[in-house]
Write a protein that holds these residues in place. Structure first.
Motif, PDB file in Angstrom:
ATOM      1  N   SER A 139       0.813  -1.209   0.000  1.00  0.00           N
ATOM      2  CA  SER A 139       0.000   0.000   0.000  1.00  0.00           C
ATOM      3  C   SER A 139       0.848   1.262   0.000  1.00  0.00           C
ATOM      4  O   SER A 139       1.900   1.308   0.650  1.00  0.00           O
ATOM      5  N   ASP A 147      -1.137   1.804  -4.792  1.00  0.00           N
ATOM      6  CA  ASP A 147      -1.453   0.552  -4.122  1.00  0.00           C
ATOM      7  C   ASP A 147      -1.259  -0.560  -5.149  1.00  0.00           C
ATOM      8  O   ASP A 147      -1.845  -0.507  -6.236  1.00  0.00           O
ATOM      9  N   SER A 166      -4.863   7.661   1.389  1.00  0.00           N
ATOM     10  CA  SER A 166      -6.196   7.372   0.882  1.00  0.00           C
ATOM     11  C   SER A 166      -6.332   7.843  -0.562  1.00  0.00           C
ATOM     12  O   SER A 166      -5.749   8.852  -0.962  1.00  0.00           O
ATOM     13  N   GLY A 167      -7.085   7.076  -1.339  1.00  0.00           N
ATOM     14  CA  GLY A 167      -7.336   7.446  -2.716  1.00  0.00           C
ATOM     15  C   GLY A 167      -6.206   7.193  -3.676  1.00  0.00           C
ATOM     16  O   GLY A 167      -6.237   7.671  -4.820  1.00  0.00           O
ATOM     17  N   LYS A 186     -10.030  -0.951  -6.762  1.00  0.00           N
ATOM     18  CA  LYS A 186     -10.914   0.127  -7.199  1.00  0.00           C
ATOM     19  C   LYS A 186     -11.983   0.454  -6.147  1.00  0.00           C
ATOM     20  O   LYS A 186     -12.750   1.417  -6.300  1.00  0.00           O
ATOM     21  N   ARG A 187     -12.012  -0.294  -5.068  1.00  0.00           N
ATOM     22  CA  ARG A 187     -13.065  -0.100  -4.066  1.00  0.00           C
ATOM     23  C   ARG A 187     -13.047   1.301  -3.456  1.00  0.00           C
ATOM     24  O   ARG A 187     -14.062   1.778  -2.942  1.00  0.00           O
ATOM     25  N   ASN A 188     -11.895   1.982  -3.487  1.00  0.00           N
ATOM     26  CA  ASN A 188     -11.813   3.343  -2.939  1.00  0.00           C
ATOM     27  C   ASN A 188     -12.103   4.406  -4.003  1.00  0.00           C
ATOM     28  O   ASN A 188     -11.956   5.602  -3.750  1.00  0.00           O
TER      29      ASN A 188
END
Length: 224
Positions: A21, A56, A25-26, A101-103
């Protein structure tokens, strides 16, 4: 740096993989596909390097835990030839793309050798993708046609490659050009698998670093 995870495929089954990661975020995502050796430490290192570059990165395990030693080409060929490339692409690889792609971020796909061929197949079949970078791998025409590529595609190929030969590369590039696709192909005076630093006989540091820089810039452009 990364960790082993389990994620769901589109059919609901679980698949394992290695996730590194970016720590923010994003962050855009990159699915990284193994060589015919399996999910080797070198591929995990590629994920770690992408994470340091701000992505990520998730490498799905296409061999269900089997990792072939570098010297055993017979075993590697057996594993690759027993792989259902379409199922692996539609389920394991697409599931990894959906996980990243969940975020809401954009997702790219890259791979080496076997993984390069899977990258090209994925570029025609996985709707969650926004860009692809294939390293010395192109599938047979019945698996993926140039005219069916749906995303910007970058390719890195070796002039001394007897598996993904210059003739195969030239033919696929001609198909992309004729179909008006967005692509860029690069060729290096190197051997097949020149990016893999764990394989000293074929590793070419200068070519590998040049290809890496181009790949990161391409993903930044299309996923940023």
């Amino acid at each position: 740096m990364g960790t082993s995870i389990s994620y769901k495929r589109p059919d609901g089954k679980e698949n394992g993989g290695y996730l590194a990661s970016a720590g923010r975020s994003g962050a855009p995502g990159i699915v990284v596909i193994q060589e015919w050796w399996g999910l080797q430490d070198q591929i995990k290192g590629i994920c770690d390097r992408f994470a340091l570059a701000g992505f990520d990165a998730l490498a799905p395990d296409l061999y269900n835990g089997v990792v072939v030693p570098y010297h055993d080409t017979d075993a590697a060929g057996k594993e690759m030839n027993s792989l259902n490339f379409m199922d692996a692409t539609d389920q394991n690889v697409r599931g990894a793309a959906q996980f990243l792609k969940r975020n809401g971020a954009k997702v790219g796909l890259t791979g080496f050798c076997l993984g390069g061929a899977v990258t090209v197949i994925g570029s025609t079949r996985i709707p969650e993708l926004s860009a692809g970078v294939a390293f010395y791998g192109i599938p047979p025409e019945q698996a993926a046609k140039a005219v069916d590529v749906k995303i910007p595609l970058q390719g890195h190929f070796a002039n001394r490659d007897d598996w993904c030969t210059p003739q195969v590369v030239d033919a696929f590039e001609a198909g992309l050009k004729a179909a008006g696709k967005t692509y860029e192909f690069f060729r290096y005076d190197a051997d097949h698998a020149f990016v893999n630093e764990q394989r000293a006989p074929v590793h070419d540091r200068q070519a590998a670093e040049q290809a890496w820089g181009r790949a990161v810039a391409f993903f930044n452009k299309h996923l940023g």
